[in-house]
Design an enzyme around this catalytic site. Structure first.
Site, mmCIF file in Angstrom:
data_model
loop_
_atom_site.group_PDB
_atom_site.id
_atom_site.type_symbol
_atom_site.label_atom_id
_atom_site.label_comp_id
_atom_site.label_asym_id
_atom_site.label_seq_id
_atom_site.Cartn_x
_atom_site.Cartn_y
_atom_site.Cartn_z
ATOM 1 N N CYS A 39 24.869 -4.133 29.406
ATOM 2 C CA CYS A 39 24.008 -4.474 28.276
ATOM 3 C C CYS A 39 22.855 -5.373 28.750
ATOM 4 O O CYS A 39 22.987 -6.124 29.719
ATOM 5 C CB CYS A 39 24.821 -5.203 27.211
ATOM 6 N N ASP A 41 21.890 -7.889 27.282
ATOM 7 C CA ASP A 41 22.180 -9.250 26.811
ATOM 8 C C ASP A 41 22.006 -10.279 27.934
ATOM 9 O O ASP A 41 22.569 -10.122 29.021
ATOM 10 C CB ASP A 41 23.628 -9.286 26.279
ATOM 11 N N ARG A 43 23.222 -13.055 28.387
ATOM 12 C CA ARG A 43 24.413 -13.820 28.755
ATOM 13 C C ARG A 43 25.327 -13.095 29.731
ATOM 14 O O ARG A 43 26.300 -13.669 30.219
ATOM 15 C CB ARG A 43 25.204 -14.173 27.489
ATOM 16 N N HIS A 98 30.524 -5.869 26.589
ATOM 17 C CA HIS A 98 30.916 -7.282 26.409
ATOM 18 C C HIS A 98 31.227 -7.561 24.948
ATOM 19 O O HIS A 98 30.548 -7.054 24.046
ATOM 20 C CB HIS A 98 29.828 -8.220 26.917
HETATM 21 ZN ZN LIG Z 1 25.312 -6.390 24.269
#
Ligand SMILES: [Zn+2]
Length: 206
Positions: A39, A41, A43, A98
């Site tokens: 992803c 993302d 994080r 995630h």
């Molecule tokens: Zn994600």
């Protein structure tokens, strides 16, 4: 804001640029040991999660680490898969989802509030079957979100096989594919175990 990025790049130059490996990789080309599909993302940082350095993982990131079936694919996804498998000859593909994934949550919420985001809406259509599968198993609320994240990784693994490059390499015994889920809150990856039909902790140790 971009000053922060430039400052970060200055640190990179101080710390890494003169290292022999970087120059060697530039001169000799890459031979990564895996295609990592994850992803976008911020994080979930693939190189940090796997302690990988320069030249070690070939990375494809998109919203919700989605791999469409070949017949419905976005060319950038298909191109990365074909290049990694046929040309770089990676021995492994890892799809890493995630928990806490905003893309999957949007699909869980049936894409409500995304009416103006036409591209996002189109992309996340692909995640909806994973959510439906998780609903069929009776999950609700937070558990539904987590189960949908896991189902979405399994869908990606199934869809990978629709690419000729992947199915041919699998048949030839030259490729293995793996499903991971990263737990943001605990900083820990779980790996799909086909025999147990579950995501399990590959390391242990609390
Ligand atoms: Zn994600």
């Amino acid at each position: 804001m971009s000053e922060k990025l430039i400052h970060g790049h200055a640190l990179f130059r101080e710390r890494y640029f003169n290292k022999k490996l970087i120059r060697q990789l530039a001169a000799e080309g890459q031979k990564p040991w895996a295609l990592y599909i994850g992803c976008s993302d911020s994080r979930v940082v693939p190189e940090l999660l796997t302690s990988s350095g320069f030249g070690e993982i070939f990375v494809l990131r998109n919203i919700a680490n989605f791999v469409p079936q070949k017949a419905h694919t976005d060319a950038s996804v298909g191109a990365a898969i074909e290049y990694a498998v046929r040309h770089l000859k990676v021995p492994d593909i890892v799809v890493c989802g995630h928990y806490g994934c905003g893309g999957v949550k949007a699909a869980v919420d049936r894409l409500k509030g995304l009416e103006r985001d036409t591209e996002l809406t189109e992309w996340l259509q692909g995640v909806l079957p994973a959510v439906e599968q998780a609903r069929k198993h009776g999950h609700q609320g937070e558990a539904l979100w987590r189960a949908a994240v896991e189902e979405n990784v399994l869908d990606a693994l199934a869809n990978l096989i629709t690419f000729d490059a992947v199915s041919e390499a699998l048949d030839a015994g030259k490729l293995a594919i793996h499903g991971w889920v990263y737990d943001l809150a605990h900083g820990r990856v779980r790996v799909f175990d086909a025999e147990k039909d579950a995501f399990v902790d590959p390391i242990g140790g609390g």
